[in-house]
Design a protein around this motif. Structure first.
Motif, short mmCIF file in Angstrom:
data_model
loop_
_atom_site.label_atom_id
_atom_site.label_comp_id
_atom_site.label_asym_id
_atom_site.label_seq_id
_atom_site.Cartn_x
_atom_site.Cartn_y
_atom_site.Cartn_z
N SER A 196 2.69 0.18 59.50
CA SER A 196 3.87 0.38 60.33
C SER A 196 3.72 -0.46 61.60
CB SER A 196 4.00 1.86 60.68
OG SER A 196 5.15 2.08 61.45
N ILE A 197 4.72 -1.32 61.84
CA ILE A 197 4.73 -2.20 63.01
C ILE A 197 6.14 -2.15 63.59
CG2 ILE A 197 4.52 -4.58 63.84
CD1 ILE A 197 2.82 -5.18 61.35
N TRP A 198 6.24 -2.12 64.90
CA TRP A 198 7.55 -2.32 65.52
C TRP A 198 7.37 -3.05 66.83
CZ3 TRP A 198 9.34 -0.65 70.22
CH2 TRP A 198 8.60 0.35 70.86
N LEU A 222 8.80 -15.16 66.50
CA LEU A 222 8.02 -13.93 66.62
C LEU A 222 8.17 -13.08 65.36
CD1 LEU A 222 6.22 -12.04 68.26
CD2 LEU A 222 8.28 -11.07 69.24
N PHE A 223 9.39 -12.99 64.86
CA PHE A 223 9.64 -12.22 63.64
C PHE A 223 8.87 -12.82 62.46
CE2 PHE A 223 12.07 -11.59 59.73
CZ PHE A 223 12.03 -10.21 59.66
N LEU A 224 8.96 -14.13 62.26
CA LEU A 224 8.27 -14.77 61.13
C LEU A 224 6.76 -14.61 61.24
CD1 LEU A 224 10.40 -18.00 60.67
CD2 LEU A 224 10.11 -16.14 59.00
N GLY A 225 6.23 -14.70 62.45
CA GLY A 225 4.79 -14.50 62.64
C GLY A 225 4.36 -13.09 62.29
N THR A 226 5.16 -12.13 62.68
CA THR A 226 4.87 -10.73 62.35
C THR A 226 4.89 -10.51 60.84
OG1 THR A 226 5.84 -9.99 64.44
CG2 THR A 226 5.60 -8.34 62.70
N THR A 255 1.81 -12.17 59.19
CA THR A 255 0.61 -11.39 59.47
C THR A 255 0.56 -10.12 58.63
OG1 THR A 255 0.53 -12.26 61.72
CG2 THR A 255 -0.69 -10.23 61.30
N ALA A 256 1.72 -9.51 58.42
CA ALA A 256 1.78 -8.27 57.63
C ALA A 256 1.64 -8.53 56.13
CB ALA A 256 3.09 -7.54 57.91
N GLY A 257 1.78 -9.79 55.70
CA GLY A 257 1.64 -10.12 54.28
C GLY A 257 2.92 -10.05 53.49
N VAL A 258 4.05 -10.17 54.16
CA VAL A 258 5.35 -10.11 53.48
C VAL A 258 5.60 -11.45 52.76
CG1 VAL A 258 7.85 -9.86 53.83
CG2 VAL A 258 6.24 -8.46 55.16
N ASP A 259 6.22 -11.36 51.60
CA ASP A 259 6.58 -12.55 50.83
C ASP A 259 7.37 -13.52 51.70
OD1 ASP A 259 7.07 -13.78 47.98
OD2 ASP A 259 9.02 -13.74 48.98
N SER A 266 10.82 -13.04 54.05
CA SER A 266 10.71 -13.27 55.50
C SER A 266 11.73 -14.30 55.96
CB SER A 266 9.31 -13.76 55.86
OG SER A 266 8.35 -12.79 55.55
N TYR A 267 11.85 -15.39 55.22
CA TYR A 267 12.77 -16.45 55.58
C TYR A 267 14.22 -15.94 55.58
CZ TYR A 267 15.61 -20.63 55.41
OH TYR A 267 16.58 -21.57 55.67
N GLU A 268 14.61 -15.24 54.52
CA GLU A 268 15.99 -14.76 54.43
C GLU A 268 16.32 -13.79 55.56
OE1 GLU A 268 16.53 -13.36 50.42
OE2 GLU A 268 16.47 -15.40 49.61
#
Length: 146
Positions: free
Chosen positions: A2-4, A22-26, A29-33, A37-39
């Protein structure tokens, strides 16, 4: 996991790529596909651009030169909220955009790139766009080989 995080940004064009990076970096780091992330980052960019362009309140209104971006990654979902001091949306749904319309296409793009979207008004009288999506994760086998 959980991150916010929440950002209070000036209504300036330079704030849009800052929020996106910042969003893409998060997400990375969290390991999202990366495709997910891009969409979502494209949807975030559209929401931020709308806040920059349309998010001002009345002249002299407190906070009218800023907007807020909040992102929540909780379990299998990501939710993003962009709030400003603008006039909001005329109804529950965003205004319909014609394919040849100069404005409104970004709102449709947010809808297409998200699993759920809500266009509304904040308790302080501004506009709020809230959207989210179920996440996919990076292939862990490729992480082990890296």
């Amino acid at each position: 996991m959980s991150i916010w995080w929440s950002l209070h940004l000036r209504r300036e064009a330079a704030s849009v790529p800052l929020a996106r990076r910042l969003f893409l970096g998060t997400m990375e780091t969290a390991g999202v596909d990366p495709d997910v992330s891009y969409e979502l980052s494209v949807a975030l960019t559209e929401a931020c651009a709308n806040a920059v362009e349309h998010g001002g309140g009345a002249v002299g209104a407190r906070g009218s030169e800023a907007y807020r971006v909040t992102a929540f990654l909780d379990g299998e979902t990501c939710r993003i909220e962009v709030a400003d001091a603008g006039p909001g949306f005329p109804g529950v749904q965003a205004p319909a955009a014609r394919p040849d319309a100069e404005h409104g296409r970004g709102l449709r793009l947010i809808e297409e790139l998200s699993d759920h979207v809500h266009f509304g008004r904040s308790g302080r009288g501004g506009a709020v766009v809230s959207f989210g999506r179920i996440l996919k994760w990076k292939d862990t086998r490729s992480l082990l080989l890296a």
